[in-house]
Design a protein around this motif. Structure first.
Motif, short mmCIF file in Angstrom:
data_model
loop_
_atom_site.label_atom_id
_atom_site.label_comp_id
_atom_site.label_asym_id
_atom_site.label_seq_id
_atom_site.Cartn_x
_atom_site.Cartn_y
_atom_site.Cartn_z
N LYS A 57 0.84 -1.20 0.00
CA LYS A 57 0.00 0.00 0.00
C LYS A 57 0.88 1.26 0.00
CE LYS A 57 -3.78 -2.30 2.42
NZ LYS A 57 -4.66 -2.31 3.62
N PRO A 58 0.50 2.28 -0.80
CA PRO A 58 1.31 3.49 -0.89
C PRO A 58 1.65 4.11 0.45
CG PRO A 58 -0.34 3.50 -2.61
CD PRO A 58 -0.65 2.31 -1.73
N ALA A 59 0.68 4.18 1.37
CA ALA A 59 0.93 4.82 2.67
C ALA A 59 2.00 4.06 3.45
CB ALA A 59 -0.36 4.92 3.47
N ASP A 60 1.92 2.72 3.41
CA ASP A 60 2.90 1.91 4.13
C ASP A 60 4.29 2.06 3.50
OD1 ASP A 60 0.95 1.01 5.86
OD2 ASP A 60 0.55 -0.81 4.70
N LEU A 61 4.33 2.09 2.18
CA LEU A 61 5.62 2.23 1.49
C LEU A 61 6.26 3.57 1.78
CD1 LEU A 61 4.83 0.55 -1.95
CD2 LEU A 61 6.50 -0.22 -0.28
N ARG A 62 5.45 4.63 1.83
CA ARG A 62 6.01 5.96 2.11
C ARG A 62 6.56 6.04 3.52
NH1 ARG A 62 1.55 7.67 -0.91
NH2 ARG A 62 0.38 8.21 0.97
N LEU A 63 6.00 5.25 4.43
CA LEU A 63 6.49 5.24 5.81
C LEU A 63 7.77 4.43 5.94
CD1 LEU A 63 6.12 5.96 8.80
CD2 LEU A 63 4.69 3.91 9.02
N LYS B 153 8.90 20.06 17.88
CA LYS B 153 10.26 20.58 17.82
C LYS B 153 11.06 19.80 16.77
CE LYS B 153 10.34 22.29 22.56
NZ LYS B 153 11.00 22.22 23.90
N VAL B 154 12.22 20.35 16.42
CA VAL B 154 12.99 19.82 15.30
C VAL B 154 13.28 18.32 15.45
CG1 VAL B 154 15.27 19.87 14.20
CG2 VAL B 154 14.00 22.00 14.55
N LYS B 155 13.82 17.92 16.59
CA LYS B 155 14.16 16.50 16.76
C LYS B 155 12.92 15.63 16.66
CE LYS B 155 15.68 14.64 20.72
NZ LYS B 155 16.59 14.24 21.83
N ALA B 156 11.81 16.12 17.20
CA ALA B 156 10.57 15.34 17.17
C ALA B 156 10.01 15.18 15.77
CB ALA B 156 9.52 15.98 18.07
N GLN B 157 10.36 16.11 14.86
CA GLN B 157 9.93 15.95 13.46
C GLN B 157 10.44 14.63 12.89
OE1 GLN B 157 8.03 18.28 11.76
NE2 GLN B 157 8.11 19.89 13.31
N LEU B 158 11.63 14.21 13.35
CA LEU B 158 12.24 12.98 12.86
C LEU B 158 11.87 11.78 13.73
CD1 LEU B 158 13.96 15.28 11.49
CD2 LEU B 158 15.86 13.66 11.52
N THR B 159 11.94 11.96 15.06
CA THR B 159 11.71 10.80 15.93
C THR B 159 10.29 10.27 15.80
OG1 THR B 159 11.15 12.27 17.80
CG2 THR B 159 13.45 11.53 17.62
N ILE C 266 8.53 10.04 13.11
CA ILE C 266 8.53 9.16 11.94
C ILE C 266 9.19 7.82 12.28
CG2 ILE C 266 9.38 8.86 9.58
CD1 ILE C 266 7.19 10.95 9.83
N GLY C 267 10.31 7.88 12.99
CA GLY C 267 11.02 6.66 13.35
C GLY C 267 10.18 5.75 14.23
N LYS C 268 9.51 6.33 15.22
CA LYS C 268 8.69 5.52 16.12
C LYS C 268 7.47 4.94 15.41
CE LYS C 268 8.78 8.78 19.34
NZ LYS C 268 8.52 9.50 20.62
N GLU C 269 6.91 5.71 14.48
CA GLU C 269 5.78 5.19 13.70
C GLU C 269 6.19 3.96 12.89
OE1 GLU C 269 2.49 5.99 13.06
OE2 GLU C 269 2.51 7.25 14.85
N ALA C 270 7.46 3.93 12.47
CA ALA C 270 7.96 2.81 11.66
C ALA C 270 8.49 1.67 12.52
CB ALA C 270 9.04 3.30 10.72
N GLY C 271 8.40 1.81 13.85
CA GLY C 271 8.76 0.69 14.71
C GLY C 271 10.07 0.82 15.46
N MET C 272 10.75 1.96 15.35
CA MET C 272 11.99 2.15 16.12
C MET C 272 11.66 2.36 17.59
SD MET C 272 14.36 4.78 13.91
CE MET C 272 14.73 4.52 12.19
N SER C 273 12.57 1.96 18.46
CA SER C 273 12.43 2.30 19.87
C SER C 273 12.66 3.79 20.04
CB SER C 273 13.44 1.52 20.71
OG SER C 273 14.77 1.98 20.45
N ARG D 5 14.46 14.26 7.56
CA ARG D 5 13.27 13.48 7.90
C ARG D 5 13.04 12.39 6.86
NH1 ARG D 5 7.91 16.93 8.10
NH2 ARG D 5 8.47 17.07 5.90
N ALA D 6 13.33 12.68 5.60
CA ALA D 6 13.14 11.70 4.53
C ALA D 6 14.10 10.52 4.66
CB ALA D 6 13.32 12.37 3.17
N PHE D 7 15.25 10.73 5.31
CA PHE D 7 16.23 9.66 5.48
C PHE D 7 16.06 8.90 6.79
CE2 PHE D 7 18.59 12.18 2.32
CZ PHE D 7 18.99 11.15 1.46
N MET D 8 15.11 9.31 7.61
CA MET D 8 15.00 8.79 8.97
C MET D 8 14.86 7.27 9.02
SD MET D 8 15.03 9.65 12.15
CE MET D 8 14.71 8.77 13.66
#
Length: 222
Positions: free
Chosen positions: A76-82, A99-105, A107-114, A154-157
């Motif tokens: 699914k496109p949404a899953d692939l973009r994540l 805040k800036v760091k949270a813009q990236l974290t 995304i990372g947590k949504e994708a399953g990172m601790s 953020r795109a490389f996160m």
């Protein structure tokens, strides 16, 4: 692995108002390769990139990655973009209340990172692009160029396999644009990603492995 774009066609409107934007686009990009799309306004570049990113559907043709359709019931496109695709827009589209760091974290947590792994990776990426001192500020406190650098990182996160970028350096001065493109190319080569970027800045062409030129919905040089 290879991204294969096979006879992609796209039109907008119907009947006498129909406009064909893409008239059968074919090319391949290999892992570790960085390709620039160039062409005059209206040539179809952004439409093509938007289709590749799953934000728009083609009328016909196929996008194949690793010998399978890039987008399908399973993918699914949404899953692939994540998880698989990093998309850098011309505007930063930062979340105003993060805040800036949270813009990236986030995304990372949504994708399953601790939380710990997401924070460490976010700090590393932001440091690489010269924003280690801006981790805890909100977007309204950043310059336009700083906002765009956050969006690029953020795109490389999530360590994507494919990076798609639409004029990512448009808001940056020449020195910073060069630094950003060098970083993007290095990430693509080292992580064996596929990179496709739109830019009109011919000073950046030397950083690409290939420049694909579009004109009126067809490839005229690649």
């Amino acid at each position: 692995m290879t991204l294969q774009v096979k006879d992609i066609k796209k039109s907008f409107g119907k009947g006498t108002s129909e406009t064909t934007v893409l008239k059968g686009i074919n090319f391949e990009v290999n892992d570790g390769e960085f390709v620039i799309l160039n062409g005059a306004s209206g040539s179809g570049k952004t439409t093509l990139l938007t289709i590749l990113g799953g934000l728009l559907s083609q009328d016909s043709g196929d996008i194949v990655y690793n010998d399978e359709p890039l987008y399908s019931v399973k993918n699914k496109p949404a899953d692939l973009r994540l998880n698989e695709i990093g998309f850098i827009f011309q505007s930063s589209h930062l979340v105003p209340y993060l805040k800036v760091k949270a813009q990236l974290t986030t995304i990372g947590k949504e994708a399953g990172m601790s939380k710990k792994d997401a924070e460490q990776r976010a700090e590393m990426l932001l440091s690489q692009i010269g924003l280690a001192h801006r981790l805890n500020v909100f977007p309204h406190m950043l310059s336009g160029g700083e906002k765009q650098r956050v969006a690029i990182m953020r795109a490389f996160m999530n360590n994507p396999k494919i990076i798609l970028a639409d004029e990512p350096t448009a808001s940056l001065d020449a020195k910073r644009a060069t630094e950003v493109i060098e970083m993007i190319k290095s990430q693509i080569q080292n992580k064996k990603m596929i990179g496709i970027m739109i830019t009109h800045d011919k000073r950046l062409f030397d950083y690409a492995d290939r420049v694909i030129e579009l004109d009126d919905g067809v490839i005229v040089n690649s």
